[in-house]
Design a protein around this motif. Structure first.
Motif, PDB file in Angstrom:
ATOM      1  N   UNK A 151       6.833  -8.955  -7.565  1.00  0.00           N
ATOM      2  CA  UNK A 151       7.719  -8.055  -8.321  1.00  0.00           C
ATOM      3  C   UNK A 151       7.619  -6.630  -7.764  1.00  0.00           C
ATOM      4  N   UNK A 152       6.357  -6.200  -7.491  1.00  0.00           N
ATOM      5  CA  UNK A 152       6.152  -4.841  -6.969  1.00  0.00           C
ATOM      6  C   UNK A 152       6.862  -4.692  -5.625  1.00  0.00           C
ATOM      7  N   UNK A 153       6.722  -5.717  -4.801  1.00  0.00           N
ATOM      8  CA  UNK A 153       7.359  -5.748  -3.493  1.00  0.00           C
ATOM      9  C   UNK A 153       8.876  -5.601  -3.624  1.00  0.00           C
ATOM     10  N   UNK A 154       9.431  -6.129  -4.704  1.00  0.00           N
ATOM     11  CA  UNK A 154      10.874  -6.055  -4.936  1.00  0.00           C
ATOM     12  C   UNK A 154      11.268  -4.749  -5.627  1.00  0.00           C
ATOM     13  N   UNK A 155      10.308  -3.810  -5.694  1.00  0.00           N
ATOM     14  CA  UNK A 155      10.657  -2.475  -6.187  1.00  0.00           C
ATOM     15  C   UNK A 155      10.531  -2.275  -7.676  1.00  0.00           C
ATOM     16  N   UNK A 156       9.865  -3.208  -8.381  1.00  0.00           N
ATOM     17  CA  UNK A 156       9.702  -3.021  -9.814  1.00  0.00           C
ATOM     18  C   UNK A 156       8.373  -2.319 -10.072  1.00  0.00           C
ATOM     19  N   UNK A 157       8.439  -1.194 -10.758  1.00  0.00           N
ATOM     20  CA  UNK A 157       7.254  -0.346 -10.915  1.00  0.00           C
ATOM     21  C   UNK A 157       6.370  -0.883 -12.032  1.00  0.00           C
ATOM     22  N   UNK A 158       5.217  -1.395 -11.648  1.00  0.00           N
ATOM     23  CA  UNK A 158       4.318  -1.952 -12.657  1.00  0.00           C
ATOM     24  C   UNK A 158       3.083  -1.082 -12.874  1.00  0.00           C
ATOM     25  N   UNK A 159       2.961  -0.004 -12.085  1.00  0.00           N
ATOM     26  CA  UNK A 159       1.830   0.914 -12.280  1.00  0.00           C
ATOM     27  C   UNK A 159       0.515   0.327 -11.791  1.00  0.00           C
ATOM     28  N   UNK A 160      -0.592   0.885 -12.310  1.00  0.00           N
ATOM     29  CA  UNK A 160      -1.928   0.463 -11.843  1.00  0.00           C
ATOM     30  C   UNK A 160      -2.291  -0.910 -12.395  1.00  0.00           C
TER      31      UNK A 160
END
Lengths: 274, 525
Positions: A151-160
């Motif tokens: 998900x992060x790789x796809x640009x969704x900001x999940x934070x720390x």
């Protein structure tokens, strides 16, 4: 799909964009966002005379982790019915997540373990927490890590984010740990002391059922359409025929017939939401 | 109702009793005296609305909600309050939400209230949780995991009072308990109650095994009686009206119309209800035929007669003698019995004569052959009649358990602390070549053994039925139980009293255990 089900889960893989038209003989197949999880799609199958839309799992309310549901007009609708009873009216998820933050504040001596389906729900919970202003480290069960990284790789900001390791266990007071729902009943949870368990699911709407799940804090957050979304979609896509699958067909079929829309139940194999 | 609904929601998701106490006290601190009283009445299921029936509510719902959709939903949730609160479409703004539980109770009790309009308006103008609490209040049966005992414990903590003092008057008080709460808040006197219309909490016994624990007591200070295997009852009589209560205070007078006394002045007696003719007890199974039958037929009364074997007295001729010692009370009991000795439904529990441990032990050993004696009661002669279980006042010396080997068939996860462990087991024995269930057990093992059992279940599951796992029929357990009876409830045709784990026989092959026929031969004679 490869992350979730392994590299050999299908013989061939073909990538297709939303809205792109695939022509097979005289039939056209195209995909539209279903708003369920990242990359989920409704499938439209059409020829000159007829359109069939398969919703798959869907929801129409906004969600940062997925493309928004697109309403597609059709002649025949094949709809899911996970929450196909009028008792299911999901509350606003932005308000629901505040219950978790309030609990973290009130029980700051306890680690909060949130049960959320590893694919999609877990990332949505994390995103909802971030949106509500929570910027602390969020810990994850191992089963959640790979998909979250995708998900992060796809640009969704999940934070720390951090996978919870043995050495973390003592420093988790008042922290949030996301785990698949099965982990709440599993041996995994025994290594934590004095936890508060939460479960994010549409089923938590029913209090007696939430009580039976034995969690301390039920959160009504679902990636499936509730009763109002199901019935509104049927009206708005202007379909003449509805086939109902995956869930409680009876009530939705009855509702369609009462509104002069032809409906029938369609048995398909599949799993229920956890 | 917002405060009250928050209380219920907090309670329903709470699994720890200590937390529940805190939650309720937190509510009581914020509530005014009437709110507090009605909430306590509601939680202990003592709030009844004679105008409101399940049917009334369903009829109102059917006028507003499509019946088919409602029935499908109710069928799915299995809970009326959940169904109604969720299916209802809120149509008005929050006008009624400021109404407290006190107003709601008042309206529901009033004969001038148009119930249909009132209920519809309330549901129309409140949120899901408040609607849910409202329906729960209307129909009773909260199912939020709070027992009356927990409420009494909570009230004692709340008022910093002795729970016994609450226990003594509780059954004589009525909602909304204003005098009780005033006393708890140190704003009033200790409430007075009508003793003749009340169940008085019973004195209970602790277990002892004199073979091991003889040194813990001085046997000379005790008297002994047989422990009869019936149900404990309290008989309250005044103005020739007789009431019968169980150990939990449930009024079972209607099931036993033949148990009648004829005293003008208040008498409260304590004894064992037994099935049998001419004061000869039969098995507990016989007595079960009479329990929970509201209006027993003449045939049932004739075929299964019952009587009460008396062993204590709490009130005699209007006087509360619970603060007299046991020997004094026995004297009063004999005096009282002299007046009813011709009553064919009452007799006396005789004291067992013994001079020392050895002679008592001989009597104890002899009880093992009886079907309706569970062992001996050892009671301190100087003990006052105090509610609950007190150390070394009343002791039960149950005859030692019997044992059979059984096989684990199914397992289910437990509750609370045990919710991640497979801790509830269905156990079976061989009948021809099949294994049939004989008992369920969920105690008797150590924490360490539970971990091993849990591991066994997870590694040997062959099928899942919802929360239940069927396991390979390979693990033998030595099961302890008190007695064995015929029963058509179980496939094996027998049932066990108080089955619990004794030992896990990891070593024993499952084909070496006794079969159903062999067990019947050995234990049912």
């Amino acid at each position: 799909m490869k992350i979730r089900y392994g590299n050999e889960c299908a013989k061939n893989f073909q990538i297709i964009k939303y809205g792109e038209k695939l022509v097979i003989n005289d039939i056209i197949v195209s995909f539209y966002p279903s708003g369920h999880i990242l990359g989920s799609a409704q499938i439209l199958i059409e020829n000159k005379n007829n359109k069939i839309l398969i919703t798959g799992d869907y929801k129409t309310i906004p969600d940062d982790t997925t493309e928004s549901f697109k309403l597609v007009k059709t002649d025949t609708l094949i709809t899911e019915a996970t929450f196909g009873l009028p008792i299911f009216k999901h509350p606003d998820p932005d308000k629901e997540i505040l219950k978790l933050l309030e609990s973290v504040k009130n029980f700051s001596e306890k680690p909060h373990i949130v049960g959320a389906y590893a694919l999609g729900k877990a990332q949505r919970i994390i995103r909802l927490l971030r949106k509500a202003g929570y910027d602390e480290m969020i810990y994850m069960h191992g089963a959640i890590e790979k998909i979250s990284n995708y998900y992060i790789q796809k640009g969704i900001m999940l934070g720390k984010l951090k996978k919870v390791e043995k050495e973390d266990i003592k420093s988790l007071k008042g922290k949030i740990i996301i785990a698949p729902p099965s982990a709440l009943k599993d041996r995994w949870i025994r290594k934590f002391d004095n936890v508060r368990t939460c479960l994010a699911s549409g089923w938590m709407m029913i209090k007696q059922r939430a009580k039976q799940s034995k969690v301390d804090l039920p959160l009504v957050i679902s990636d499936h359409a509730d009763w109002n979304e199901l019935t509104n979609t049927i009206i708005n896509c202007q379909t003449q025929k509805v086939w109902i699958t995956h869930g409680r067909e009876d009530a939705l079929k009855y509702w369609c017939e009462k509104n002069n829309i032809y409906a029938q139940a369609l048995s398909l194999k599949g799993k229920e939401e956890h | 109702m917002i405060k009250f609904s928050k209380l219920l929601v907090q309670l329903i998701y709470c699994s720890s009793n200590n937390e529940k106490v805190k939650i309720i006290i937190n509510y009581l601190n914020k509530a005014d005296i009437q709110e507090a009283g009605f909430a306590i009445a509601a939680l202990t299921n003592n709030l009844k609305f004679k105008n409101v029936k399940n049917k009334t509510v369903k009829e109102i719902i059917n006028k507003k909600i499509d019946k088919t959709l409602f029935d499908l939903s109710y069928d799915y949730t299995g809970d009326l309050a959940d169904t109604i609160s969720l299916i209802w479409d809120k149509t008005k703004s929050n006008s009624a939400s400021s109404k407290s539980i006190v107003d709601v109770v008042k309206q529901l009790n009033s004969n001038n209230t148009d119930l249909e309009k009132y209920i519809t308006d309330f549901l129309d103008s409140n949120y899901v949780d408040v609607r849910w609490a409202f329906i729960k209040l209307l129909l009773g049966g909260f199912r939020v995991g709070v027992s009356a005992n927990l409420i009494k414990k909570t009230l004692a903590v709340y008022g910093n009072k002795n729970k016994d003092d609450i226990e003594k008057i509780w059954n004589g008080l009525s909602p909304p308990y204003l005098n009780l709460i005033k006393w708890l808040r140190n704003e009033g006197e200790y409430p007075q109650i009508k003793m003749s219309e009340t169940f008085h909490s019973m004195m209970l016994a602790n277990s002892i095994d004199l073979k091991k624990d003889l040194n813990k007591i001085n046997l000379n200070e005790y008297l002994a009686e047989y422990k009869w295997d019936g149900i404990r009852v309290q008989i309250v009589c005044k103005e020739s009206k007789t009431k019968i209560y169980t150990r939990t205070g449930e009024d079972i007078t209607y099931s036993f119309p033949e148990i009648i006394l004829d005293f003008k002045e208040l008498v409260v007696l304590d004894g064992e209800l037994l099935a049998g003719k001419n004061f000869t007890p039969t098995s507990f199974g016989e007595l079960q035929k009479r329990l929970n039958k509201k209006n027993p037929s003449k045939k049932l009364l004739f075929n299964t007669p019952v009587f009460v074997r008396l062993y204590d007295i709490l009130f005699y001729k209007e006087k509360d003698i619970r603060n007299k010692n046991l020997l004094c009370r026995k004297k009063s009991l004999y005096q009282c019995y002299a007046d009813i000795k011709n009553n064919i439904n009452f007799d006396l529990s005789e004291m067992v004569k013994f001079c020392d441990y050895n002679s008592l032990n001989k009597i104890y050993e002899n009880t093992k052959t009886s079907k309706f004696i569970e062992g001996l009661m050892i009671k301190k002669k100087t003990s006052l009649y105090v509610p609950g279980r007190r150390k070394n006042l009343w002791l039960k010396w149950k005859r030692s358990p019997r044992y059979i080997d059984v096989i684990i068939m199914y397992a289910q996860r437990g509750h609370g602390k045990r919710s991640s462990f497979y801790s509830d087991f269905t156990l079976g024995i061989f009948n021809n070549n099949n294994i049939v269930p004989i008992a369920k057990a969920y105690s008797g093992y150590t924490d360490k053994e539970l971990k091993l059992l849990d591991k066994f279940v997870r590694n040997n599951t062959i099928k899942k039925f919802g929360p239940v796992r069927e396991v390979k029929k390979i693990l033998v357990v030595e099961l302890a139980f008190d007695s064995m009876q015929e029963s058509n409830r179980h496939k094996s045709g027998i049932s066990l009293r108080f089955p619990r784990f004794h030992r896990i026989r990891w070593d024993k092959p499952s084909d070496e255990i006794l079969s159903l026929d062999q067990i019947k031969l050995e234990f049912m004679n």
